[in-house]
Design an enzyme around this catalytic site. Structure first.
Site, short mmCIF file in Angstrom:
data_model
loop_
_atom_site.label_atom_id
_atom_site.label_comp_id
_atom_site.label_asym_id
_atom_site.label_seq_id
_atom_site.Cartn_x
_atom_site.Cartn_y
_atom_site.Cartn_z
N GLY A 7 0.84 -1.19 0.00
CA GLY A 7 0.00 0.00 0.00
C GLY A 7 0.87 1.23 0.00
O GLY A 7 1.96 1.23 -0.58
N CYS A 8 0.43 2.29 0.64
CA CYS A 8 1.21 3.53 0.70
C CYS A 8 2.59 3.26 1.27
O CYS A 8 2.74 2.67 2.33
CB CYS A 8 0.47 4.57 1.55
N PHE A 9 3.63 3.70 0.57
CA PHE A 9 4.98 3.33 1.00
C PHE A 9 5.46 4.07 2.24
O PHE A 9 6.44 3.67 2.85
CB PHE A 9 6.01 3.47 -0.13
#
Length: 420
Positions: free
Chosen positions: A32-34
């Site tokens: 997902g969002c890094f």
């Protein structure tokens, strides 16, 4: 003579002996969002560096904006190009931590069953992925996936959707995305995935979901927390530790609802406060950054009547002789209808003849005063110190000993009689 090589760590070119470089392994993971992924995986002992990037797409080189633009074009049906996923490159010392351990933490720290999304982030750029550098890594990735699928299935979760493939077209992300949560500490904490432990145990076990029979089925607040979450600790210190509301509240480190209760959507940040009614989510408050008034306003709009909301949040006034508690004379305390915090004792109440409950003294520290020049008048507004809601006004025509009259809307008071 020792041969020296260089490696890019955290955006800096670091000189290291060549034999040390030879011992560093790396794998690329999409969770997902890094930003959150970078923070989570960097906490593993033996991990040397975690770098945010993009990988797995058809275009060889991309930027953050180009990834977002391509995803938007995909949604509109303007292209069938495969987009890059937001990823992290995890470099680790295999003498201190194994690839299997790194992947165990990968599986545990996100939900790998969600397809092209992770929590509220939706799109193929947020897909779960493991991008490998050789056949040996591929084999470990597949083996850990099969083991974790068994644990997920036993816990009632669906099938893993994680893409496992050889790495291609890796791009390092822009500098402002590196160590993002260190540079921006107001970012949300991750929830730690599904709460299902990888078979064989994990360093920090996630407790089981709350037991429904110990909760209030009609109306219950649940705070979903995470370990090592500074915002959870702040919410606990500023709100939970002083909880006096008669609304029951419980906390949990497990991101799943109580058995047979339902969430409207997956949780994606901590702390998340969910209001359940009849075992179903009716509202949630996500994240906390010291904004107590905002939290109480959210809760007030869920538990107060429209008439109470108009007074509390729009500085309204009930018509004279129509509000609650005008004739209440029992020993006790009048409290904030949202927080339950004491506001006025009944022994400070007097009959002013005005048509509103009137008091000559508040409980110490219970209220705040604010100049109010509305409607062509100069008055002193009274607000609750605990929730910030509007209560009424203070005038200088009260009885001794204070000489003050706190003229309060009865509809935004709750009364708690003294125990006999």
């Amino acid at each position: 003579m020792v041969s020296i090589g260089r490696i890019l760590l955290g955006g800096m070119l670091i000189a290291m002996p060549m034999h040390a470089l030879a011992d560093v392994e790396s794998i690329v993971l999409g969770m997902g969002c890094f930003w959150g992924a970078e923070k989570r995986m960097s906490e593993i002992p033996g991990v040397i560096d975690v770098e945010s990037g993009y990988a797995g797409g058809d275009v060889e080189t991309v930027s953050y904006r180009e990834v977002l633009d391509l995803e938007a074009a995909r949604r509109r049906g303007k292209t069938d190009l495969r987009n890059h996923a937001e990823v992290i490159r995890v470099r680790f010392d295999p003498d201190r931590v194994s690839l299997e351990t790194v992947l165990k933490k990968f599986w545990e720290n996100h939900d790998p069953t969600q397809g092209d999304r992770q929590g509220n982030d939706r799109g193929s750029n947020y897909r779960s992925a493991i991008y490998t550098s050789d056949d040996a890594q591929q084999a470990v990735a597949i083996a850990t996936r099969e083991a974790y699928q068994q644990a997920l299935s036993a816990a009632g979760h669906g099938q893993i959707t994680t893409e496992i493939a050889p790495l291609r077209h890796y791009n390092r992300a822009e500098d402002d995305h590196q160590d993002y949560l260190k540079k921006n500490p107001n970012g949300y904490c991750g929830l730690g995935g599904t709460g299902v432990a990888f078979p064989g145990g994990m360093t920090k076990t996630v407790p089981p979901p709350l037991t429904a029979d110990r909760l209030n089925f009609a109306r219950q607040l649940i705070v979903f927390e995470a370990e090592d979450c500074p915002f959870c600790k702040r919410f606990r210190a500023e709100v939970l530790d002083h909880w006096t509301s008669d609304l029951p509240i419980a906390t949990t480190l497990n991101p799943r609802p109580p058995t047979d209760w339902t969430l409207e959507k997956s949780l994606f940040a901590t702390p998340t406060v969910v209001l359940f009614e009849q075992g179903r989510e009716v509202s949630r408050y996500t994240g906390y950054q010291g904004d107590k008034d905002r939290f109480w306003k959210w809760l007030g709009f869920r538990i107060l009547t429209p008439k109470q909301q108009r007074i509390a949040f729009e500085e309204g006034t009930e018509p004279a002789f129509t509000g609650s508690h005008l004739d209440e004379k029992r020993p006790g305390v009048f409290v904030d209808p949202i927080t339950g915090a004491p506001l006025f004792r009944s022994d400070a109440k007097f009959n002013s003849g005005t048509g509103w409950p009137s008091f000559f003294n508040p409980v110490e520290g219970a209220i705040t005063l604010h100049e109010d020049n509305s409607h062509g008048m100069r008055r002193m507004e009274v607000r609750s110190a605990s929730s910030g809601i509007h209560l009424g006004h203070r005038f200088d025509d009260g009885p001794p000993p204070s000489g003050k009259r706190y003229c309060i809307n009865g509809n935004v008071l709750s009364f708690v009689p003294d125990a006999e």
